[in-house]
Design a protein around this motif. Structure first.
Motif, PDB file in Angstrom:
ATOM      1  N   GLN A   5       0.837  -1.193   0.000  1.00  0.00           N
ATOM      2  CA  GLN A   5       0.000   0.000   0.000  1.00  0.00           C
ATOM      3  C   GLN A   5       0.877   1.249   0.000  1.00  0.00           C
ATOM      4  O   GLN A   5       1.952   1.267   0.601  1.00  0.00           O
ATOM      5  CB  GLN A   5      -0.931  -0.015   1.210  1.00  0.00           C
ATOM      6  CG  GLN A   5      -1.894  -1.198   1.208  1.00  0.00           C
ATOM      7  CD  GLN A   5      -2.897  -1.123   2.332  1.00  0.00           C
ATOM      8  OE1 GLN A   5      -3.217  -0.053   2.837  1.00  0.00           O
ATOM      9  NE2 GLN A   5      -3.412  -2.269   2.734  1.00  0.00           N
ATOM     10  N   THR A  43     -10.464   3.459   8.249  1.00  0.00           N
ATOM     11  CA  THR A  43      -9.146   3.910   7.811  1.00  0.00           C
ATOM     12  C   THR A  43      -9.258   4.900   6.658  1.00  0.00           C
ATOM     13  O   THR A  43      -8.574   5.932   6.636  1.00  0.00           O
ATOM     14  CB  THR A  43      -8.286   2.706   7.382  1.00  0.00           C
ATOM     15  OG1 THR A  43      -8.082   1.862   8.515  1.00  0.00           O
ATOM     16  CG2 THR A  43      -6.939   3.147   6.833  1.00  0.00           C
ATOM     17  N   ALA A  56      -0.540   4.571   0.503  1.00  0.00           N
ATOM     18  CA  ALA A  56      -1.365   5.709   0.906  1.00  0.00           C
ATOM     19  C   ALA A  56      -0.532   6.851   1.475  1.00  0.00           C
ATOM     20  O   ALA A  56      -0.812   8.027   1.224  1.00  0.00           O
ATOM     21  CB  ALA A  56      -2.423   5.246   1.919  1.00  0.00           C
ATOM     22  N   SER A  57       0.495   6.529   2.234  1.00  0.00           N
ATOM     23  CA  SER A  57       1.292   7.580   2.878  1.00  0.00           C
ATOM     24  C   SER A  57       2.122   8.380   1.880  1.00  0.00           C
ATOM     25  O   SER A  57       2.575   9.488   2.186  1.00  0.00           O
ATOM     26  CB  SER A  57       2.221   6.956   3.926  1.00  0.00           C
ATOM     27  OG  SER A  57       3.130   6.043   3.318  1.00  0.00           O
ATOM     28  N   LEU A  58       2.314   7.830   0.669  1.00  0.00           N
ATOM     29  CA  LEU A  58       3.133   8.517  -0.336  1.00  0.00           C
ATOM     30  C   LEU A  58       2.353   9.509  -1.177  1.00  0.00           C
ATOM     31  O   LEU A  58       2.945  10.424  -1.766  1.00  0.00           O
ATOM     32  CB  LEU A  58       3.791   7.484  -1.256  1.00  0.00           C
ATOM     33  CG  LEU A  58       4.767   6.503  -0.609  1.00  0.00           C
ATOM     34  CD1 LEU A  58       5.300   5.543  -1.662  1.00  0.00           C
ATOM     35  CD2 LEU A  58       5.910   7.237   0.073  1.00  0.00           C
ATOM     36  N   TYR A  59       1.036   9.354  -1.256  1.00  0.00           N
ATOM     37  CA  TYR A  59       0.263  10.202  -2.166  1.00  0.00           C
ATOM     38  C   TYR A  59       0.351  11.697  -1.834  1.00  0.00           C
ATOM     39  O   TYR A  59       0.451  12.527  -2.753  1.00  0.00           O
ATOM     40  CB  TYR A  59      -1.190   9.746  -2.227  1.00  0.00           C
ATOM     41  CG  TYR A  59      -1.373   8.516  -3.084  1.00  0.00           C
ATOM     42  CD1 TYR A  59      -1.280   8.591  -4.479  1.00  0.00           C
ATOM     43  CD2 TYR A  59      -1.598   7.271  -2.521  1.00  0.00           C
ATOM     44  CE1 TYR A  59      -1.416   7.462  -5.272  1.00  0.00           C
ATOM     45  CE2 TYR A  59      -1.738   6.129  -3.307  1.00  0.00           C
ATOM     46  CZ  TYR A  59      -1.654   6.232  -4.678  1.00  0.00           C
ATOM     47  OH  TYR A  59      -1.781   5.111  -5.457  1.00  0.00           O
ATOM     48  N   GLN A  66      -7.699  13.527   7.705  1.00  0.00           N
ATOM     49  CA  GLN A  66      -6.359  14.025   8.025  1.00  0.00           C
ATOM     50  C   GLN A  66      -5.796  14.919   6.925  1.00  0.00           C
ATOM     51  O   GLN A  66      -4.994  15.822   7.199  1.00  0.00           O
ATOM     52  CB  GLN A  66      -5.415  12.841   8.260  1.00  0.00           C
ATOM     53  CG  GLN A  66      -5.640  12.106   9.572  1.00  0.00           C
ATOM     54  CD  GLN A  66      -4.758  10.868   9.700  1.00  0.00           C
ATOM     55  OE1 GLN A  66      -4.230  10.346   8.711  1.00  0.00           O
ATOM     56  NE2 GLN A  66      -4.596  10.379  10.919  1.00  0.00           N
ATOM     57  N   GLN A  67      -6.219  14.693   5.684  1.00  0.00           N
ATOM     58  CA  GLN A  67      -5.626  15.411   4.552  1.00  0.00           C
ATOM     59  C   GLN A  67      -6.501  16.532   3.996  1.00  0.00           C
ATOM     60  O   GLN A  67      -5.993  17.409   3.292  1.00  0.00           O
ATOM     61  CB  GLN A  67      -5.327  14.417   3.423  1.00  0.00           C
ATOM     62  CG  GLN A  67      -4.315  13.344   3.777  1.00  0.00           C
ATOM     63  CD  GLN A  67      -4.086  12.372   2.637  1.00  0.00           C
ATOM     64  OE1 GLN A  67      -3.968  12.755   1.476  1.00  0.00           O
ATOM     65  NE2 GLN A  67      -4.037  11.083   2.955  1.00  0.00           N
ATOM     66  N   ARG A 106      -8.071   8.799   6.794  1.00  0.00           N
ATOM     67  CA  ARG A 106      -7.093   9.362   5.856  1.00  0.00           C
ATOM     68  C   ARG A 106      -7.621  10.630   5.195  1.00  0.00           C
ATOM     69  O   ARG A 106      -6.884  11.610   5.033  1.00  0.00           O
ATOM     70  CB  ARG A 106      -6.741   8.315   4.792  1.00  0.00           C
ATOM     71  CG  ARG A 106      -5.883   7.173   5.308  1.00  0.00           C
ATOM     72  CD  ARG A 106      -5.740   6.058   4.271  1.00  0.00           C
ATOM     73  NE  ARG A 106      -4.875   4.986   4.748  1.00  0.00           N
ATOM     74  CZ  ARG A 106      -4.694   3.835   4.120  1.00  0.00           C
ATOM     75  NH1 ARG A 106      -5.321   3.601   2.958  1.00  0.00           N
ATOM     76  NH2 ARG A 106      -3.888   2.912   4.613  1.00  0.00           N
TER      77      ARG A 106
END
Length: 225
Positions: free
Chosen positions: A2, A167, A4-7, A174-175, A171
């Motif tokens: 996954q 989740t 997700a943290s890189l997007y 948070q963004q 996400r």
């Protein structure tokens, strides 16, 4: 695996590099856009529409032509309810893997499917989101040459790998910020959870004061900046 943290990092790098794409709206406005890729789906999309109807939210849908041909009645319902329609290719093949002729045919076939289902003219459906977010400078050059508008994203919670509704919602929350362009999926990958995700996410975003608008509105706001 996954990503997700890189997007968020990818977004910060690509947005200034390719400024002629729509990555987000006005940072001074609480207007945000909910967008959905890979539909319409015979089960997941109607479930999602019920949630959008409940909150009177207008969203933007980026369709696969093959799915429109399979589900024309659902496509027409989405259009009739005032949601914004864009293109996501005919069958989800990555744009850089296609020749210019194949890319043009993929987009035109999808426009034809939408015209048949919804009676929207090709000139009314010219927002394009590349499958998997994959594009090259040549891809963008061709899209602009053919009078399409490339639409990207600023919030990608990676819902298609189904990490769980909680989740995905976390996400996004948070963004999200002013002008956010949020990507979710109502197709075969990720669509199983899309109604539950929207049902949880929308009231929390409304409580924070965000206003939901279409991608077309974000383009209009971008033009005024």
């Amino acid at each position: 695996m996954q990503f997700a943290s890189l997007y968020p990092l990818v977004y910060r790098i690509l947005k200034p590099t390719f400024p002629k794409c729509l990555w987000c709206g006005n940072p001074n406005s609480k207007a945000i856009a909910l967008t959905f890729d890979d539909g319409p789906h015979p089960q997941y999309t109607p479930e999602l529409l019920a949630v959008l109807d409940r909150y009177n939210i207008k969203a933007s849908f980026f369709w696969l032509g093959v799915c429109v041909n399979r589900n024309p009645a659902i496509a027409k319902t989405i259009c009739d309810r005032g949601h914004w329609i864009g293109l996501h290719s005919y069958d989800h093949r990555n744009f850089p893997m296609l020749s210019p002729t194949e890319l043009q045919q993929s987009l035109e076939k999808t426009q034809a499917a939408i015209h048949s289902a919804c009676n929207l003219q090709p000139s009314q459906v010219r927002d394009v989101r590349p499958p998997n977010g994959f594009f090259t400078p040549e891809t963008l050059k061709l899209l602009h040459q053919w009078n399409y508008r490339p639409v990207m994203w600023s919030v990608v919670p990676e819902d298609w790998v189904r990490p769980g509704v909680a989740t995905v919602v976390q996400r996004v929350l948070q963004q999200v910020q002013n002008g956010s362009l949020i990507v979710l999926h109502d197709g075969a990958c990720g669509g199983q959870d899309v109604a539950a995700t929207a049902s949880s996410l929308i009231p929390q975003l409304l409580q924070q004061g965000y206003q939901f608008v279409t991608v077309d509105t974000l383009w209009q706001q971008a033009a005024l900046r």
